[in-house]
Design a protein around this motif. Structure first.
Motif, PDB file in Angstrom:
ATOM      1  N   ASP A 261       0.833  -1.213   0.000  1.00 40.24           N
ATOM      2  CA  ASP A 261       0.000   0.000   0.000  1.00 40.24           C
ATOM      3  C   ASP A 261       0.863   1.257   0.000  1.00 40.24           C
ATOM      4  OD1 ASP A 261      -2.970  -0.912   0.492  1.00 40.24           O
ATOM      5  OD2 ASP A 261      -1.730  -2.156   1.782  1.00 40.24           O
ATOM      6  N   GLY A 262       0.638   2.124  -0.979  1.00 43.73           N
ATOM      7  CA  GLY A 262       1.383   3.372  -1.062  1.00 43.73           C
ATOM      8  C   GLY A 262       2.664   3.244  -1.874  1.00 43.73           C
ATOM      9  N   THR A 263       3.036   1.992  -2.198  1.00 43.83           N
ATOM     10  CA  THR A 263       4.267   1.747  -2.957  1.00 43.83           C
ATOM     11  C   THR A 263       3.958   1.063  -4.283  1.00 43.83           C
ATOM     12  OG1 THR A 263       5.514   1.582  -0.882  1.00 43.83           O
ATOM     13  CG2 THR A 263       6.555   0.681  -2.860  1.00 43.83           C
ATOM     14  N   LEU A 264       3.286  -0.075  -4.228  1.00 40.88           N
ATOM     15  CA  LEU A 264       2.812  -0.736  -5.446  1.00 40.88           C
ATOM     16  C   LEU A 264       1.352  -0.389  -5.739  1.00 40.88           C
ATOM     17  CD1 LEU A 264       4.374  -4.317  -5.198  1.00 40.88           C
ATOM     18  CD2 LEU A 264       4.998  -2.479  -6.786  1.00 40.88           C
ATOM     19  N   ALA A 265       0.633   0.058  -4.709  1.00 42.81           N
ATOM     20  CA  ALA A 265      -0.790   0.412  -4.855  1.00 42.81           C
ATOM     21  C   ALA A 265      -1.019   1.793  -4.286  1.00 42.81           C
ATOM     22  CB  ALA A 265      -1.665  -0.608  -4.113  1.00 42.81           C
ATOM     23  N   ASP A 266      -1.862   2.581  -4.948  1.00 40.86           N
ATOM     24  CA  ASP A 266      -2.193   3.906  -4.422  1.00 40.86           C
ATOM     25  C   ASP A 266      -2.976   3.781  -3.124  1.00 40.86           C
ATOM     26  OD1 ASP A 266      -1.136   5.790  -6.375  1.00 40.86           O
ATOM     27  OD2 ASP A 266      -2.564   4.889  -7.774  1.00 40.86           O
ATOM     28  N   ILE A 267      -2.752   4.730  -2.196  1.00 42.66           N
ATOM     29  CA  ILE A 267      -3.538   4.797  -0.963  1.00 42.66           C
ATOM     30  C   ILE A 267      -4.953   5.253  -1.326  1.00 42.66           C
ATOM     31  CG2 ILE A 267      -3.821   6.027   1.224  1.00 42.66           C
ATOM     32  CD1 ILE A 267      -1.533   4.129   1.436  1.00 42.66           C
ATOM     33  N   VAL A 268      -5.948   4.505  -0.836  1.00 41.54           N
ATOM     34  CA  VAL A 268      -7.354   4.849  -1.104  1.00 41.54           C
ATOM     35  C   VAL A 268      -8.106   4.898   0.215  1.00 41.54           C
ATOM     36  CG1 VAL A 268      -7.417   3.938  -3.465  1.00 41.54           C
ATOM     37  CG2 VAL A 268      -7.848   2.392  -1.550  1.00 41.54           C
ATOM     38  N   PRO A 269      -9.249   5.634   0.264  1.00 41.37           N
ATOM     39  CA  PRO A 269      -9.984   5.770   1.529  1.00 41.37           C
ATOM     40  C   PRO A 269     -10.408   4.429   2.138  1.00 41.37           C
ATOM     41  CG  PRO A 269     -10.762   7.386  -0.053  1.00 41.37           C
ATOM     42  CD  PRO A 269      -9.828   6.477  -0.796  1.00 41.37           C
ATOM     43  N   ASP A 270     -10.778   3.466   1.304  1.00 40.35           N
ATOM     44  CA  ASP A 270     -11.188   2.147   1.778  1.00 40.35           C
ATOM     45  C   ASP A 270     -10.116   1.130   1.396  1.00 40.35           C
ATOM     46  OD1 ASP A 270     -12.300  -0.271   2.384  1.00 40.35           O
ATOM     47  OD2 ASP A 270     -14.073  -0.048   1.120  1.00 40.35           O
ATOM     48  N   PRO A 271      -9.375   0.568   2.384  1.00 37.38           N
ATOM     49  CA  PRO A 271      -8.294  -0.375   2.073  1.00 37.38           C
ATOM     50  C   PRO A 271      -8.756  -1.592   1.272  1.00 37.38           C
ATOM     51  CG  PRO A 271      -8.195   0.287   4.379  1.00 37.38           C
ATOM     52  CD  PRO A 271      -9.490   0.821   3.837  1.00 37.38           C
ATOM     53  N   GLU A 272     -10.049  -1.929   1.377  1.00 27.86           N
ATOM     54  CA  GLU A 272     -10.571  -3.075   0.623  1.00 27.86           C
ATOM     55  C   GLU A 272     -10.598  -2.794  -0.888  1.00 27.86           C
ATOM     56  OE1 GLU A 272     -11.526  -6.263   1.763  1.00 27.86           O
ATOM     57  OE2 GLU A 272     -10.348  -5.462   3.405  1.00 27.86           O
ATOM     58  N   GLN A 273     -10.512  -1.514  -1.244  1.00 30.08           N
ATOM     59  CA  GLN A 273     -10.533  -1.140  -2.668  1.00 30.08           C
ATOM     60  C   GLN A 273      -9.126  -0.961  -3.249  1.00 30.08           C
ATOM     61  OE1 GLN A 273     -13.467  -1.264  -4.234  1.00 30.08           O
ATOM     62  NE2 GLN A 273     -14.277  -1.836  -2.230  1.00 30.08           N
ATOM     63  N   ALA A 274      -8.094  -1.182  -2.427  1.00 27.51           N
ATOM     64  CA  ALA A 274      -6.719  -0.995  -2.908  1.00 27.51           C
ATOM     65  C   ALA A 274      -6.361  -2.072  -3.919  1.00 27.51           C
ATOM     66  CB  ALA A 274      -5.745  -1.043  -1.735  1.00 27.51           C
TER      67      ALA A 274
ATOM     68  N   CYS B 299      12.008   5.856  -1.517  1.00 31.52           N
ATOM     69  CA  CYS B 299      10.814   6.382  -0.850  1.00 31.52           C
ATOM     70  C   CYS B 299       9.754   6.683  -1.905  1.00 31.52           C
ATOM     71  CB  CYS B 299      11.132   7.648  -0.071  1.00 31.52           C
ATOM     72  SG  CYS B 299       9.687   8.415   0.709  1.00 31.52           S
ATOM     73  N   SER B 300       8.567   6.107  -1.710  1.00 31.98           N
ATOM     74  CA  SER B 300       7.443   6.336  -2.624  1.00 31.98           C
ATOM     75  C   SER B 300       6.562   7.452  -2.067  1.00 31.98           C
ATOM     76  CB  SER B 300       6.617   5.045  -2.754  1.00 31.98           C
ATOM     77  OG  SER B 300       5.391   5.300  -3.406  1.00 31.98           O
ATOM     78  N   GLY B 301       6.511   8.589  -2.763  1.00 35.18           N
ATOM     79  CA  GLY B 301       5.684   9.699  -2.282  1.00 35.18           C
ATOM     80  C   GLY B 301       6.407  10.403  -1.159  1.00 35.18           C
ATOM     81  N   SER B 302       7.158  11.434  -1.473  1.00 32.07           N
ATOM     82  CA  SER B 302       8.140  11.987  -0.534  1.00 32.07           C
ATOM     83  C   SER B 302       7.580  13.023   0.436  1.00 32.07           C
ATOM     84  CB  SER B 302       9.288  12.619  -1.329  1.00 32.07           C
ATOM     85  OG  SER B 302       8.782  13.568  -2.233  1.00 32.07           O
ATOM     86  N   THR B 303       6.265  13.304   0.400  1.00 36.10           N
ATOM     87  CA  THR B 303       5.758  14.402   1.235  1.00 36.10           C
ATOM     88  C   THR B 303       5.050  13.941   2.510  1.00 36.10           C
ATOM     89  OG1 THR B 303       3.736  14.456  -0.098  1.00 36.10           O
ATOM     90  CG2 THR B 303       5.496  15.973  -0.709  1.00 36.10           C
ATOM     91  N   GLU B 304       4.402  12.760   2.503  1.00 39.49           N
ATOM     92  CA  GLU B 304       3.566  12.386   3.658  1.00 39.49           C
ATOM     93  C   GLU B 304       4.370  11.920   4.860  1.00 39.49           C
ATOM     94  OE1 GLU B 304      -0.126  10.675   3.937  1.00 39.49           O
ATOM     95  OE2 GLU B 304      -0.763  11.058   1.889  1.00 39.49           O
ATOM     96  N   VAL B 305       5.509  11.272   4.651  1.00 38.11           N
ATOM     97  CA  VAL B 305       6.310  10.748   5.769  1.00 38.11           C
ATOM     98  C   VAL B 305       7.738  11.276   5.624  1.00 38.11           C
ATOM     99  CG1 VAL B 305       7.015   8.665   7.026  1.00 38.11           C
ATOM    100  CG2 VAL B 305       4.843   8.691   5.797  1.00 38.11           C
TER     101      VAL B 305
END
Length: 283
Positions: A37-50, A249-255
């Motif tokens: 999640d967040g690396t191979l798959a985009d973060i989505v509001p519902d984890p079941e939809q990832a 690092c995938s997506g350098s702003t959130e963490v």
């Protein structure tokens, strides 16, 4: 970075460049490890939809035959990551393993089976205590529980004030976890209660040593990936027995903590997939 396969980006640190060069020199002795999640798959509001990024499976299938192994290391149950990733039965992915629940579970593409120890009894006890705890904090409206089987997670992404809800629940969830012999793993607007003793760093180090790998790449996006980053740093500082490594690092702003320690930062899963495709092409 561009999306053209030939545009393999250059790490910004000497250690990262050494790690990438080691992969390029002996790919058959390299382990490529990736969070889901967040690396191979985009973060989505519902984890079941990832779901894995549309290009992920083809990039992995192009890369896997050229390296010792590709390992997806995730907090999710292994079979869920396999299903959401679309990893089962894909030609070229015979060298793929999924280390689920931070390495407590293991699925490999060759057998298609999941191997795992018995669940920690504290997880069931904490699961039973969560509804009452969340009711007691009515202010965190919108927080909800994800049952992961070997762990249980409380998400605040849908709350009216997600970050405030996260901070409000962190202490009480920590107390509930401790009461049942568990720990709390914080992430991006999620607090996971899980058994101690296993993390992505332990899982990664164990797997790299098992394969006697000569280089390692790890890509992640969240606080749970810091343990894997630390493991790679320790592996490459190991003197004569050290293993060169590259931290992505995938997506350098959130963490920011993760981005600060990375050798290479890319803006999310699409760019991670482009990096994997470029690496496959270069090899």
């Amino acid at each position: 970075m561009g999306s053209h396969p030939e545009s393999l980006p250059s790490p910004t640190t000497p250690a990262g460049r050494e790690g990438l060069n080691a992969v390029l020199a002996r790919p058959d002795r390299a382990v490529i490890a990736l969070d889901f999640d967040g690396t191979l798959a985009d973060i989505v509001p519902d984890p079941e939809q990832a779901r894995a990024h549309p290009g992920a499976v083809s990039a992995l299938a192009a890369l896997a035959p050229k390296v010792a192994s590709i390992a997806v290391i995730t907090g999710r149950p292994a079979d869920v990551a396999v299903r959401f990733g679309g990893f089962a039965g894909v030609p070229g992915l015979e060298h793929l393993v999924v280390l689920g629940h931070y390495g407590a579970e293991r699925w490999d593409a060759v057998s298609g089976a999941v191997h795992a120890p018995a669940p920690h009894p504290g997880v069931a006890a904490a699961r039973a205590g969560l509804p009452g705890l969340l009711r007691a904090f009515g202010a965190v409206h919108g927080a909800w529980v994800e049952d992961k089987g070997r762990a249980v997670a409380v998400h605040t992404r849908r709350a009216e004030d997600p970050q405030a809800a996260f901070e409000t629940l962190r202490g009480p969830l920590g107390e509930l976890a401790a009461e049942h012999g568990l720990i709390v793993e914080p992430g991006r607007l999620v607090l996971e209660l899980r058994p101690p003793g296993m993390d992505k760093g332990v899982a990664l180090t164990t797997y790299v040593r098992e394969l006697d790998a000569e280089s390692v790449v790890y890509a992640g996006d969240d606080l749970g990936d810091l343990a894997a980053f630390a493991a790679v740093e320790k592996l490459r500082d190991g003197g004569p027995d050290g293993v060169p490594g590259l931290l992505v690092c995938s997506g350098s702003t959130e963490v920011p903590d993760l981005a600060a320690r990375a050798d290479l930062s890319v803006p999310g899963p699409a760019a991670v997939v482009a990096f994997l495709a470029a690496l496959a092409e270069r090899l």
